[in-house]
Design an enzyme around this catalytic site. Structure first.
Site, PDB file in Angstrom:
ATOM      1  N   GLY A   1       0.785  -1.230   0.000  1.00 36.17           N
ATOM      2  CA  GLY A   1       0.000   0.000   0.000  1.00 36.17           C
ATOM      3  C   GLY A   1       0.814   1.275   0.000  1.00 36.17           C
ATOM      4  O   GLY A   1       0.253   2.368   0.089  1.00 36.17           O
TER       5      GLY A   1
ATOM      6  N   GLU B   1       4.361  -6.608   1.484  1.00 30.99           N
ATOM      7  CA  GLU B   1       3.852  -6.960   0.150  1.00 30.99           C
ATOM      8  C   GLU B   1       3.723  -5.729  -0.742  1.00 30.99           C
ATOM      9  O   GLU B   1       2.614  -5.340  -1.110  1.00 30.99           O
ATOM     10  CB  GLU B   1       2.464  -7.596   0.273  1.00 30.99           C
ATOM     11  CG  GLU B   1       2.431  -8.948   0.938  1.00 30.99           C
ATOM     12  CD  GLU B   1       1.007  -9.460   1.125  1.00 30.99           C
ATOM     13  OE1 GLU B   1       0.064  -8.642   1.212  1.00 30.99           O
ATOM     14  OE2 GLU B   1       0.833 -10.672   1.178  1.00 30.99           O
TER      15      GLU B   1
ATOM     16  N   CYS C   1     -15.519   4.037 -26.813  1.00 33.70           N
ATOM     17  CA  CYS C   1     -16.851   4.625 -26.928  1.00 33.70           C
ATOM     18  C   CYS C   1     -17.496   4.790 -25.557  1.00 33.70           C
ATOM     19  O   CYS C   1     -18.500   4.147 -25.234  1.00 33.70           O
ATOM     20  CB  CYS C   1     -17.711   3.774 -27.843  1.00 33.70           C
ATOM     21  SG  CYS C   1     -17.083   3.818 -29.503  1.00 33.70           S
TER      22      CYS C   1
HETATM   23  C1  LIG Z   1      -2.899  -5.236  -3.769  1.00 33.67           C
HETATM   24  C2  LIG Z   1      -2.296  -5.863  -2.584  1.00 33.67           C
HETATM   25  C3  LIG Z   1      -1.015  -5.505  -2.178  1.00 33.67           C
HETATM   26  C4  LIG Z   1      -0.195  -4.463  -2.880  1.00 33.67           C
HETATM   27  O1  LIG Z   1      -0.738  -3.193  -2.796  1.00 33.67           O
HETATM   28  P1  LIG Z   1       0.087  -1.965  -3.409  1.00 33.67           P
HETATM   29  O2  LIG Z   1      -0.748  -0.795  -3.082  1.00 33.67           O
HETATM   30  O3  LIG Z   1       0.182  -2.201  -4.874  1.00 33.67           O
HETATM   31  O4  LIG Z   1       1.417  -1.949  -2.741  1.00 33.67           O
HETATM   32  C5  LIG Z   1      -0.477  -6.156  -1.093  1.00 33.67           C
HETATM   33  N1  LIG Z   1      -1.161  -7.105  -0.427  1.00 33.67           N
HETATM   34  C6  LIG Z   1      -2.400  -7.473  -0.785  1.00 33.67           C
HETATM   35  C7  LIG Z   1      -3.092  -8.527  -0.035  1.00 33.67           C
HETATM   36  C8  LIG Z   1      -3.008  -6.863  -1.869  1.00 33.67           C
HETATM   37  O5  LIG Z   1      -4.243  -7.221  -2.214  1.00 33.67           O
END
Ligand SMILES: *Cc1c(COP(=O)(O)O)cnc(C)c1O
Length: 432
Positions: A243, A285, A356
């Site tokens: 995130g 992540e 469109c």
């Molecule tokens: C989408 C997602 C992320 C990555 O989010 P980013 O904003 O792209 O860093 C990490 N963990 C989970 C579970 C996600 O669904």
């Protein structure tokens, strides 16, 4: 710097973008390997090397191709997948299965079987019935799977509602009501078919403030304490999601990973000291933050409509089919005419796509140089959630992607052809 202006022309990772457009055609995704590698390096230096017992799993839904898997493997990261197709892509690229983690709020039985067959590293269980399915699959196949529970921490993060995932009213995660979460924890601890590693949260995307991460962390830490108190079980892993926000426009302020991770690590280490437990392995992540600014999209300008006193529409040869984000959540981008990169930006126009839909607008009120048919228009920071969210609406073929690195370019995704698009279509006898 990946973006440079030379001789009135935009260069990206050492490549002349006007020449790239000529050579590979438009619309075209261009990904900078240098920029991706830099991000991975920042993660290694300021997180993985700084703190022991840590991992980073690239959230592949941001941008996933076979070549991207190779880069992520080489750079020493793990991979997060959220579907059978993403899992298959990683496996086809020979990505080490034990470094794959599987997220997703509605994994099918077939997808879970695939994950168990491939012996992937972890499944992040997202709902109460999922554990039962995994146990059954593992029992049938004589295997054991490592799992974490994705919790819904019930925090509201400061982002567009469609990319906020941590609040209680969410399709993601397991809500933290005592009568829901504790029986689930007990079941996982006692299961013969899974190794219960702990908890996972992901509060949302494109965040520029660490407040919701820290709030969610406190909730997860309390759950770790409760689990220890109730079951005398110390969870060995904690996944704090992704995130981390990026710079789409000059208005976004970008924070280093350390801005989010250092205060979280400090809080985790203090918590473990106080509780006298071994610190769990910490997993992040990141998705968007690794690839977002590493990508640009090149278009050719076509029709220009100057509606006197109202608005000037400058059309490009792609649009919502290759970048749905402006239409989906009012995402804001910036761009430049690549062959007029140093000319004064004297015009204010609306950059629109060719689909469109009136909502097929890429940039509202873009300040650009005087546009003419045939100019090459570059949109910045399109590396995340562009290619992976692309569609064939209006039977527009999916774009080619080239990977650039210090002046060299190579195709990593070929342009889809009209024949590709209709390859799975059949005319039954009754219509012949
Ligand atoms: C989408 C997602 C992320 C990555 O989010 P980013 O904003 O792209 O860093 C990490 N963990 C989970 C579970 C996600 O669904």
């Amino acid at each position: 710097m990946d973006i440079e202006l030379r001789n009135n022309t935009l260069f990206f990772d050492g490549c002349n973008t006007v020449e790239l457009a000529e050579k590979y055609g438009t619309p075209l995704y261009v990904m900078s390997e240098t920029a991706i590698v830099e991000k991975c390096k920042e993660i290694r230096e300021t997180f993985l090397k700084k703190y022991e017992k840590t991992r980073a799993a690239y959230a592949s839904k941001a941008f996933l191709t076979l070549s991207m898997c190779k880069i992520i493997e080489r750079e020493g990261l793990c991979m997060d997948v959220v579907s059978g197709g993403e899992l298959y892509t990683a496996i086809k690229a020979d990505f080490p299965a034990e470094k794959i983690e599987f997220n997703g709020n509605n994994k099918s039985v077939e997808e879970l079987e695939l994950a168990v067959d491939y012996n992937i590293g972890r499944i992040i269980v997202d709902g109460l019935d999922e554990l039962g399915i995994i146990e059954k699959v593992c029992r049938e196949k004589g295997k054991k799977m490592s799992i974490l529970y994705r919790i819904t921490p019930g925090v509201k993060s400061d982002s567009h509602d469609y990319i906020v995932t941590g609040k209680k009213d969410s399709k993601f995660g397991i809500p933290l009501d005592d009568e829901v979460i504790f029986p689930a924890i007990e079941q996982a601890i006692n299961s013969k078919y899974v190794d219960f590693l702990g908890f996972h949260f992901h509060v949302g995307s494109q965040l520029h403030n660490n407040g919701s991460h820290l709030q969610a962390l406190d909730i997860a830490l309390k759950l770790i304490k409760d689990t220890k108190d109730k079951y005398n079980f110390v969870t060995p892993e904690l996944n704090i999601g992704g995130g981390f926000g990026i710079k789409y426009t000059g208005a976004d302020d970008k924070k280093p990973y350390a801005y989010f991770l250092d205060p979280m690590m400090e809080r985790i280490e203090n918590f473990c000291k106080d509780l006298n437990i071994t610190r769990p392995e910490i997993v992040i992540e990141p998705g968007r933050s690794i690839v977002g600014e590493a990508g640009i999209t090149l278009y050719t300008i076509g029709t220009i409509k100057d509606i006197k006193g109202i608005r000037k529409y400058v059309s490009v040869d792609g649009g919502m089919t290759d970048n749905i984000r402006p239409a989906l959540y009012q995402a804001v981008y910036e761009g430049v005419i690549a062959n007029k990169a140093e000319e004064p930006k004297t015009d204010v126009v609306t950059i629109c796509g060719k689909c469109c839909e009136s909502g097929d607008i890429l940039i509202r009120d873009a300040k650009i140089a005087n546009a003419e048919r045939g100019d090459i228009f570059a949109v910045f920071s399109t590396g995340a959630y562009g290619y992976t969210m692309a569609s064939n609406y209006n039977k527009n073929p999916l774009l080619a992607t080239v990977l650039v690195k210090k002046g060299k370019s190579e195709v990593i995704v070929k342009r889809q052809t009209f024949d590709h698009m209709i390859a799975n279509e059949v005319i039954p006898e009754s219509l012949k």
